[in-house]
Design a protein around this motif. Structure first.
Motif, PDB file in Angstrom:
ATOM      1  N   GLU A  20      -7.940  -3.358   2.339  1.00 47.33           N
ATOM      2  CA  GLU A  20      -9.215  -2.634   2.588  1.00 47.33           C
ATOM      3  C   GLU A  20      -9.457  -1.243   1.854  1.00 47.33           C
ATOM      4  N   ALA A  21      -8.337  -0.567   1.670  1.00 46.68           N
ATOM      5  CA  ALA A  21      -8.142   0.595   1.040  1.00 46.68           C
ATOM      6  C   ALA A  21      -8.901   0.519  -0.431  1.00 46.68           C
ATOM      7  N   PRO A  22      -9.612   1.692  -0.794  1.00 48.89           N
ATOM      8  CA  PRO A  22     -10.138   2.101  -1.882  1.00 48.89           C
ATOM      9  C   PRO A  22      -9.167   2.282  -2.991  1.00 48.89           C
ATOM     10  N   LEU A  23      -9.356   1.739  -4.078  1.00 50.61           N
ATOM     11  CA  LEU A  23      -8.232   2.052  -5.342  1.00 50.61           C
ATOM     12  C   LEU A  23      -8.295   3.327  -5.567  1.00 50.61           C
ATOM     13  N   GLU A  24      -6.732   3.887  -6.068  1.00 55.82           N
ATOM     14  CA  GLU A  24      -6.658   5.173  -6.764  1.00 55.82           C
ATOM     15  C   GLU A  24      -7.311   6.204  -5.662  1.00 55.82           C
ATOM     16  N   THR A  25      -7.072   6.130  -4.282  1.00 53.30           N
ATOM     17  CA  THR A  25      -7.324   6.936  -3.412  1.00 53.30           C
ATOM     18  C   THR A  25      -6.082   7.164  -2.244  1.00 53.30           C
ATOM     19  N   TRP A  26      -5.733   8.410  -1.954  1.00 54.67           N
ATOM     20  CA  TRP A  26      -4.784   8.425  -1.116  1.00 54.67           C
ATOM     21  C   TRP A  26      -5.400   8.084   0.434  1.00 54.67           C
ATOM     22  N   MET A  27      -4.581   7.482   1.133  1.00 51.46           N
ATOM     23  CA  MET A  27      -5.227   6.998   2.410  1.00 51.46           C
ATOM     24  C   MET A  27      -3.967   7.049   3.462  1.00 51.46           C
ATOM     25  N   GLY A  28      -4.309   7.086   4.704  1.00 53.33           N
ATOM     26  CA  GLY A  28      -3.493   7.131   5.934  1.00 53.33           C
ATOM     27  C   GLY A  28      -3.342   8.206   6.798  1.00 53.33           C
ATOM     28  N   PRO A  29      -2.235   8.438   7.207  1.00 59.24           N
ATOM     29  CA  PRO A  29      -1.114   7.791   7.440  1.00 59.24           C
ATOM     30  C   PRO A  29      -1.261   6.404   8.225  1.00 59.24           C
ATOM     31  N   TYR A  30      -0.704   5.060   7.641  1.00 58.63           N
ATOM     32  CA  TYR A  30      -0.735   4.038   8.359  1.00 58.63           C
ATOM     33  C   TYR A  30       0.690   3.773   8.761  1.00 58.63           C
ATOM     34  N   GLN A  31       0.434   3.276  10.011  1.00 64.18           N
ATOM     35  CA  GLN A  31       1.668   3.098  10.901  1.00 64.18           C
ATOM     36  C   GLN A  31       2.402   1.644  10.599  1.00 64.18           C
ATOM     37  N   SER A  32       3.758   1.569  10.436  1.00 62.56           N
ATOM     38  CA  SER A  32       4.473   0.285  10.417  1.00 62.56           C
ATOM     39  C   SER A  32       5.695   0.362  11.310  1.00 62.56           C
ATOM     40  N   PRO A  33       6.517  -0.539  11.218  1.00 61.82           N
ATOM     41  CA  PRO A  33       7.459  -0.482  12.186  1.00 61.82           C
ATOM     42  C   PRO A  33       8.576   0.552  11.864  1.00 61.82           C
ATOM     43  N   ARG A  34       8.523   1.130  10.820  1.00 65.71           N
ATOM     44  CA  ARG A  34       9.470   2.003  10.440  1.00 65.71           C
ATOM     45  C   ARG A  34       8.932   3.379  10.377  1.00 65.71           C
ATOM     46  N   GLY A  35       7.689   3.686  10.462  1.00 67.52           N
ATOM     47  CA  GLY A  35       7.390   4.936  10.569  1.00 67.52           C
ATOM     48  C   GLY A  35       5.636   5.036  10.145  1.00 67.52           C
ATOM     49  N   TYR A  36       5.468   6.011   9.145  1.00 66.61           N
ATOM     50  CA  TYR A  36       3.938   6.408   8.776  1.00 66.61           C
ATOM     51  C   TYR A  36       4.034   6.461   7.324  1.00 66.61           C
ATOM     52  N   HIS A  37       2.972   5.863   6.555  1.00 63.88           N
ATOM     53  CA  HIS A  37       2.642   5.868   5.454  1.00 63.88           C
ATOM     54  C   HIS A  37       1.583   6.412   4.726  1.00 63.88           C
ATOM     55  N   TYR A  38       1.679   7.403   3.823  1.00 60.60           N
ATOM     56  CA  TYR A  38       0.320   7.474   3.113  1.00 60.60           C
ATOM     57  C   TYR A  38       0.484   6.732   1.781  1.00 60.60           C
ATOM     58  N   VAL A  39      -0.645   6.066   1.628  1.00 57.87           N
ATOM     59  CA  VAL A  39      -0.529   5.254   0.459  1.00 57.87           C
ATOM     60  C   VAL A  39      -1.866   5.250  -0.600  1.00 57.87           C
ATOM     61  N   LYS A  40      -1.459   5.097  -1.704  1.00 57.16           N
ATOM     62  CA  LYS A  40      -2.512   5.077  -2.872  1.00 57.16           C
ATOM     63  C   LYS A  40      -2.507   3.750  -3.588  1.00 57.16           C
ATOM     64  N   VAL A  41      -3.378   2.764  -3.316  1.00 61.42           N
ATOM     65  CA  VAL A  41      -3.404   1.533  -3.887  1.00 61.42           C
ATOM     66  C   VAL A  41      -3.702   1.596  -5.317  1.00 61.42           C
ATOM     67  N   SER A  42      -2.944   1.079  -6.255  1.00 64.56           N
ATOM     68  CA  SER A  42      -3.569   1.123  -7.763  1.00 64.56           C
ATOM     69  C   SER A  42      -3.799  -0.280  -8.216  1.00 64.56           C
ATOM     70  N   GLY A  43      -3.852  -1.458  -7.562  1.00 62.62           N
ATOM     71  CA  GLY A  43      -4.154  -2.731  -7.659  1.00 62.62           C
ATOM     72  C   GLY A  43      -3.823  -3.769  -6.697  1.00 62.62           C
ATOM     73  N   VAL A  44      -4.711  -4.533  -6.704  1.00 65.91           N
ATOM     74  CA  VAL A  44      -4.741  -5.873  -5.904  1.00 65.91           C
ATOM     75  C   VAL A  44      -5.118  -7.263  -6.882  1.00 65.91           C
ATOM     76  N   GLN A  45      -4.091  -7.869  -6.689  1.00 60.01           N
ATOM     77  CA  GLN A  45      -4.374  -9.182  -7.725  1.00 60.01           C
ATOM     78  C   GLN A  45      -4.710 -10.377  -6.662  1.00 60.01           C
ATOM     79  N   GLN A  46      -5.619 -10.779  -6.746  1.00 57.05           N
ATOM     80  CA  GLN A  46      -6.285 -12.010  -5.922  1.00 57.05           C
ATOM     81  C   GLN A  46      -5.460 -13.221  -6.269  1.00 57.05           C
ATOM     82  N   PRO A  47      -5.456 -13.791  -5.263  1.00 60.28           N
ATOM     83  CA  PRO A  47      -4.792 -15.127  -5.234  1.00 60.28           C
ATOM     84  C   PRO A  47      -5.426 -16.179  -6.441  1.00 60.28           C
ATOM     85  N   GLN A  48      -4.475 -16.915  -7.194  1.00 59.07           N
ATOM     86  CA  GLN A  48      -5.033 -17.739  -8.307  1.00 59.07           C
ATOM     87  C   GLN A  48      -4.571 -19.098  -8.194  1.00 59.07           C
ATOM     88  N   PRO A  49      -5.101 -20.068  -8.887  1.00 61.22           N
ATOM     89  CA  PRO A  49      -4.572 -21.545  -8.519  1.00 61.22           C
ATOM     90  C   PRO A  49      -3.361 -21.619  -9.403  1.00 61.22           C
TER      91      PRO A  49
END
Length: 297
Positions: free
Chosen positions: A204-233
C-alpha cells in the motif's frame, strides 16, 4: 502395490467390519443402540482364518525370503498373524481406533488409497486443459523491492527521523540480518520474515517515498518501496512437472469424493445439539441438519 492393499488382512477386515455394521444397522433400524453395539462387538470378536488369508501370508513370506514357505513355516506365520490379530481386535473392542488420532488418520488414509487407486497418465491435451482450468494456481508470487532503515526499538524521535529521510538525508540505522536493500523479494519470504501486516503495508506504500516506521517481529523499519512486481502467469512448460503431480492429486481427490458420496446414505448422521454447546456450534449443527433435510435425508 494397490492390489496387495486390497488383499491385506487389515484392509479386508476394516472394510468387512464396516460393511457388516452398516448392513446390520440398516436391517435392524428399530433395535436399540445397545443391541447394535453388541452386534458390532461380536463381529470384532470373530476371527476367520481361511485360504485367502493363508495365501496372502505365504505371498508375503515368499516376497521377503525369495522362496515359498514349507508346511512348518506356514503354520508359524499363520500363528503369528493370529496372535497379532487377537491383539488388534482387542484394541478395536476398546475403541482405541476412535480415541487415537494417529491410528484414525492412518485408517482414513488407507481407505482413501484403496478407493483412489493409481490414475492413468494424462495426455498432453488433458494436462494443458487442467492448466487452463486452474490457471489461477500457476501465477508467480508478488515481488517487492525496497530500502530500509532498521531499529530494534522504536525511536523516540520517530516522526523527526521520517522527515529527515524524506528530505533526502542519509541516515544509518542498526544492522538488519537481511540487509538494508531488499531487491525483488517474493511475498512468501516477506510474509515469513516481516509478518502479514508489514507485507500489506509495503503493497500500500507509495513508490519512492519513505514510510514508517512499520513494526515487525524484529523491530521497527522505515521503508522506501522502489518497485512492486505483480503476479504473472507462469509458462506451461515451466510448471509441467508440478502440473503432473497436481493433476494426479486432483484425480485421486475426485475419486475419493465420488466414493464418499456414494456411501454417504449408508450412514445415519445424527446432529446432536443437546447439552451445553456454544452458539456457533449450535448454529453449525442447525445448518447441517437443514441441509440434510433439504437433500431429502
Amino acid at each position: 502395490m494397490f492390489d496387495r492393499l486390497l488383499k491385506e488382512p487389515l484392509a479386508i477386515f476394516c472394510v468387512a467390519a464396516a460393511g457388516i455394521f452398516v448392513v446390520d444397522a440398516i436391517r435392524n433400524g428399530g433395535e436399540t443402540t445397545e443391541s447394535l453395539a453388541e452386534a458390532d462387538q461380536n463381529a470384532v470378536s470373530t476371527i476367520i482364518v481361511n485360504e485367502a488369508v493363508v495365501d496372502i501370508l505365504q505371498e508375503d513370506f515368499e516376497w521377503l525370503e525369495g522362496r515359498e514357505p514349507n508346511e512348518e513355516e506356514t503354520e508359524q506365520i499363520v500363528q503369528e498373524w493370529l496372535n497379532e490379530e487377537i491383539v488388534f481386535r482387542e484394541a478395536l473392542r476398546q475403541n482405541m481406533h476412535l480415541s487415537d488420532g494417529k491410528m484414525r488418520a492412518h485408517l482414513i488414509e488407507k481407505v482413501r488409497l484403496l478407493w483412489a487407486g493409481v490414475p492413468s497418465a494424462p495426455s498432453e491435451e488433458d494436462l494443458l486443459a487442467f492448466y487452463m482450468d486452474n490457471i489461477q494456481e500457476y501465477y508467480s508470487e508478488t515481488r517487492v523491492s525496497f530500502d530500509q532503515v532498521f531499529y530494534s526499538e522504536q525511536p523516540e524521535n520517530a516522526d523527526e527521523l521520517l522527515e529527515r529521510l524524506r528530505s533526502g538525508e542519509d541516515i544509518e540505522g542498526e544492522r538488519y540480518w537481511l540487509g538494508d536493500n531488499m531487491s525483488d523479494y517474493a511475498a512468501s519470504i516477506l510474509r515469513s520474515s516481516f509478518g502479514g501486516e508489514f507485507f500489506t503495508a509495503l503493497l500500500e506504500a507509495p513508490l519512492e517515498t519513505w514510510m514508517g516506521p512499520y513494526q515487525s517481529p524484529r523491530g521497527y523499519h522505515y521503508v522506501k518501496v522502489s518497485g512492486v512486481q505483480q503476479p504473472q502467469p507462469i509458462a506451461y512448460e515451466a510448471v509441467r512437472d508440478r502440473l503432473l503431480q497436481d493433476w494426479s492429486d486432483a484425480m485421486l481427490f475426485n475419486r475419493v469424493a465420488e466414493r464418499t458420496e456414494q456411501i454417504r446414505d449408508e450412514f445415519d448422521v445424527v446432529y446432536d445439539s443437546s447439552g451445553e454447546v456454544s452458539s456457533s456450534v449450535e448454529a453449525l449443527l442447525a445448518s447441517a441438519r437443514n441441509l440434510r433435510e433439504e437433500e431429502g435425508h
